[in-house]
Design a protein around this motif. Sequence first.
Motif, PDB file in Angstrom:
ATOM      1  N   GLY A 134      39.914  39.103  38.882  1.00 41.80           N
ATOM      2  CA  GLY A 134      39.971  40.460  39.421  1.00 41.80           C
ATOM      3  C   GLY A 134      39.112  40.618  40.662  1.00 41.80           C
ATOM      4  O   GLY A 134      39.530  41.240  41.642  1.00 41.80           O
ATOM      5  N   PHE A 135      37.910  40.058  40.635  1.00 39.43           N
ATOM      6  CA  PHE A 135      36.983  40.167  41.761  1.00 39.43           C
ATOM      7  C   PHE A 135      37.597  39.594  43.035  1.00 39.43           C
ATOM      8  O   PHE A 135      37.588  40.232  44.090  1.00 39.43           O
ATOM      9  N   ILE A 136      38.149  38.399  42.929  1.00 36.69           N
ATOM     10  CA  ILE A 136      38.752  37.744  44.092  1.00 36.69           C
ATOM     11  C   ILE A 136      39.934  38.570  44.600  1.00 36.69           C
ATOM     12  O   ILE A 136      40.062  38.813  45.806  1.00 36.69           O
ATOM     13  N   ALA A 137      40.783  39.018  43.693  1.00 33.34           N
ATOM     14  CA  ALA A 137      41.930  39.848  44.086  1.00 33.34           C
ATOM     15  C   ALA A 137      41.448  41.127  44.775  1.00 33.34           C
ATOM     16  O   ALA A 137      42.031  41.563  45.768  1.00 33.34           O
ATOM     17  N   GLY A 138      40.366  41.722  44.274  1.00 33.65           N
ATOM     18  CA  GLY A 138      39.834  42.950  44.860  1.00 33.65           C
ATOM     19  C   GLY A 138      39.306  42.755  46.269  1.00 33.65           C
ATOM     20  O   GLY A 138      39.507  43.602  47.143  1.00 33.65           O
ATOM     21  N   VAL A 139      38.626  41.632  46.511  1.00 35.36           N
ATOM     22  CA  VAL A 139      38.129  41.343  47.856  1.00 35.36           C
ATOM     23  C   VAL A 139      39.302  41.198  48.819  1.00 35.36           C
ATOM     24  O   VAL A 139      39.319  41.808  49.896  1.00 35.36           O
ATOM     25  N   PHE A 140      40.294  40.407  48.439  1.00 36.79           N
ATOM     26  CA  PHE A 140      41.460  40.204  49.302  1.00 36.79           C
ATOM     27  C   PHE A 140      42.197  41.525  49.535  1.00 36.79           C
ATOM     28  O   PHE A 140      42.625  41.819  50.656  1.00 36.79           O
ATOM     29  N   GLU A 141      42.354  42.308  48.475  1.00 36.12           N
ATOM     30  CA  GLU A 141      43.045  43.601  48.597  1.00 36.12           C
ATOM     31  C   GLU A 141      42.325  44.525  49.569  1.00 36.12           C
ATOM     32  O   GLU A 141      42.951  45.146  50.432  1.00 36.12           O
ATOM     33  N   GLN A 142      41.024  44.610  49.442  1.00 32.09           N
ATOM     34  CA  GLN A 142      40.249  45.495  50.314  1.00 32.09           C
ATOM     35  C   GLN A 142      40.320  45.029  51.764  1.00 32.09           C
ATOM     36  O   GLN A 142      40.452  45.842  52.678  1.00 32.09           O
ATOM     37  N   TYR A 143      40.249  43.728  51.967  1.00 34.00           N
ATOM     38  CA  TYR A 143      40.270  43.193  53.327  1.00 34.00           C
ATOM     39  C   TYR A 143      41.653  43.312  53.970  1.00 34.00           C
ATOM     40  O   TYR A 143      41.777  43.712  55.127  1.00 34.00           O
ATOM     41  N   LEU A 144      42.693  42.974  53.228  1.00 36.72           N
ATOM     42  CA  LEU A 144      44.031  42.901  53.809  1.00 36.72           C
ATOM     43  C   LEU A 144      44.897  44.134  53.560  1.00 36.72           C
ATOM     44  O   LEU A 144      45.998  44.237  54.095  1.00 36.72           O
ATOM     45  N   GLY A 145      44.410  45.074  52.737  1.00 29.67           N
ATOM     46  CA  GLY A 145      45.095  46.348  52.577  1.00 29.67           C
ATOM     47  C   GLY A 145      46.375  46.309  51.769  1.00 29.67           C
ATOM     48  O   GLY A 145      47.250  47.164  51.969  1.00 29.67           O
ATOM     49  N   ARG A 146      46.472  45.345  50.859  1.00 29.00           N
ATOM     50  CA  ARG A 146      47.630  45.306  49.969  1.00 29.00           C
ATOM     51  C   ARG A 146      47.226  44.605  48.678  1.00 29.00           C
ATOM     52  O   ARG A 146      46.248  43.864  48.653  1.00 29.00           O
ATOM     53  N   PRO A 147      47.956  44.823  47.593  1.00 26.90           N
ATOM     54  CA  PRO A 147      47.572  44.223  46.304  1.00 26.90           C
ATOM     55  C   PRO A 147      47.693  42.694  46.302  1.00 26.90           C
ATOM     56  O   PRO A 147      48.605  42.137  46.907  1.00 26.90           O
ATOM     57  N   PHE A 148      46.755  42.071  45.598  1.00 21.62           N
ATOM     58  CA  PHE A 148      46.738  40.624  45.418  1.00 21.62           C
ATOM     59  C   PHE A 148      46.586  40.297  43.946  1.00 21.62           C
ATOM     60  O   PHE A 148      46.090  41.104  43.158  1.00 21.62           O
ATOM     61  N   GLU A 149      46.994  39.081  43.609  1.00 21.61           N
ATOM     62  CA  GLU A 149      46.770  38.538  42.279  1.00 21.61           C
ATOM     63  C   GLU A 149      46.043  37.208  42.447  1.00 21.61           C
ATOM     64  O   GLU A 149      46.422  36.397  43.299  1.00 21.61           O
ATOM     65  N   ALA A 150      45.023  36.995  41.645  1.00 17.14           N
ATOM     66  CA  ALA A 150      44.318  35.719  41.605  1.00 17.14           C
ATOM     67  C   ALA A 150      44.428  35.182  40.180  1.00 17.14           C
ATOM     68  O   ALA A 150      44.161  35.913  39.219  1.00 17.14           O
ATOM     69  N   VAL A 151      44.842  33.936  40.054  1.00  8.81           N
ATOM     70  CA  VAL A 151      44.991  33.308  38.742  1.00  8.81           C
ATOM     71  C   VAL A 151      44.161  32.040  38.722  1.00  8.81           C
ATOM     72  O   VAL A 151      44.311  31.176  39.602  1.00  8.81           O
ATOM     73  N   GLU A 152      43.309  31.928  37.731  1.00  9.62           N
ATOM     74  CA  GLU A 152      42.485  30.728  37.601  1.00  9.62           C
ATOM     75  C   GLU A 152      43.347  29.594  37.065  1.00  9.62           C
ATOM     76  O   GLU A 152      43.976  29.724  36.017  1.00  9.62           O
ATOM     77  N   ILE A 153      43.374  28.486  37.794  1.00  8.75           N
ATOM     78  CA  ILE A 153      44.200  27.355  37.385  1.00  8.75           C
ATOM     79  C   ILE A 153      43.362  26.165  36.917  1.00  8.75           C
ATOM     80  O   ILE A 153      43.890  25.270  36.264  1.00  8.75           O
ATOM     81  N   ASP A 154      42.083  26.142  37.238  1.00 11.79           N
ATOM     82  CA  ASP A 154      41.132  25.157  36.719  1.00 11.79           C
ATOM     83  C   ASP A 154      39.834  25.899  36.434  1.00 11.79           C
ATOM     84  O   ASP A 154      39.467  26.810  37.179  1.00 11.79           O
ATOM     85  N   CYS A 155      39.137  25.477  35.387  1.00 16.40           N
ATOM     86  CA  CYS A 155      37.901  26.158  34.977  1.00 16.40           C
ATOM     87  C   CYS A 155      36.954  25.134  34.369  1.00 16.40           C
ATOM     88  O   CYS A 155      37.396  24.170  33.735  1.00 16.40           O
ATOM     89  N   TRP A 156      35.676  25.370  34.539  1.00 19.60           N
ATOM     90  CA  TRP A 156      34.674  24.511  33.907  1.00 19.60           C
ATOM     91  C   TRP A 156      34.916  24.468  32.397  1.00 19.60           C
ATOM     92  O   TRP A 156      34.813  23.420  31.754  1.00 19.60           O
TER      93      TRP A 156
END
Length: 172
Positions: A134-156
């Motif tokens: 959500g955090f990553i999507a929110g940064v991109f959304e705020q910067y670029l002015g449209r909704p984004f989705e971020a999906v974690e594909i690898d994790c510790w």
Amino acid sequence: MAQPYRFNWNDLGDLTEGRPHLGNSTSVQSYRLMQFTFKQVLCERFGREQTAELFRAAGLLAGREFCRNLLDTGLPPMDFIAALQQRLIDEGIGILRFEQTDLERLHFVLTVDEDLDCSGLPLMGETVCDYDEGFIAGVFEQYLGRPFEAVEIDCWATGGRTCRFEVRAMPL
């Protein structure tokens, strides 16, 4: 009847006045203690999927506010990325790297090393960085002015030594 709480950046308070000796930092262990106990209580009450969605929603709000209050959204994309990378290091959140950057399609693959939420966790068999999505999507959304989705594909927590996210603009 009391109004529901609405986040305001000023609610974070004046840490210079309020924490003159301890300052603006705490341990990652204390942060994770709060995060994972919230996660347990919410999972018990609402189930795993609803909890993940709540963490993503909170992360989305946090990412928007972080970007709005701590980053210069007027910068060109590559300068913005550099500023975001530095700010995440300065805040102790993680070390951000872009593996793929497609500005035309608004599609990115990025990694976060030393991630605040999960680096060093034991294997858990599933990704755990719902808030980060959500955090990553929110940064991109705020910067670029449209909704984004971020999906974690690898994790510790799944055996990766970094967190990797696929980020893309949502259809308008």
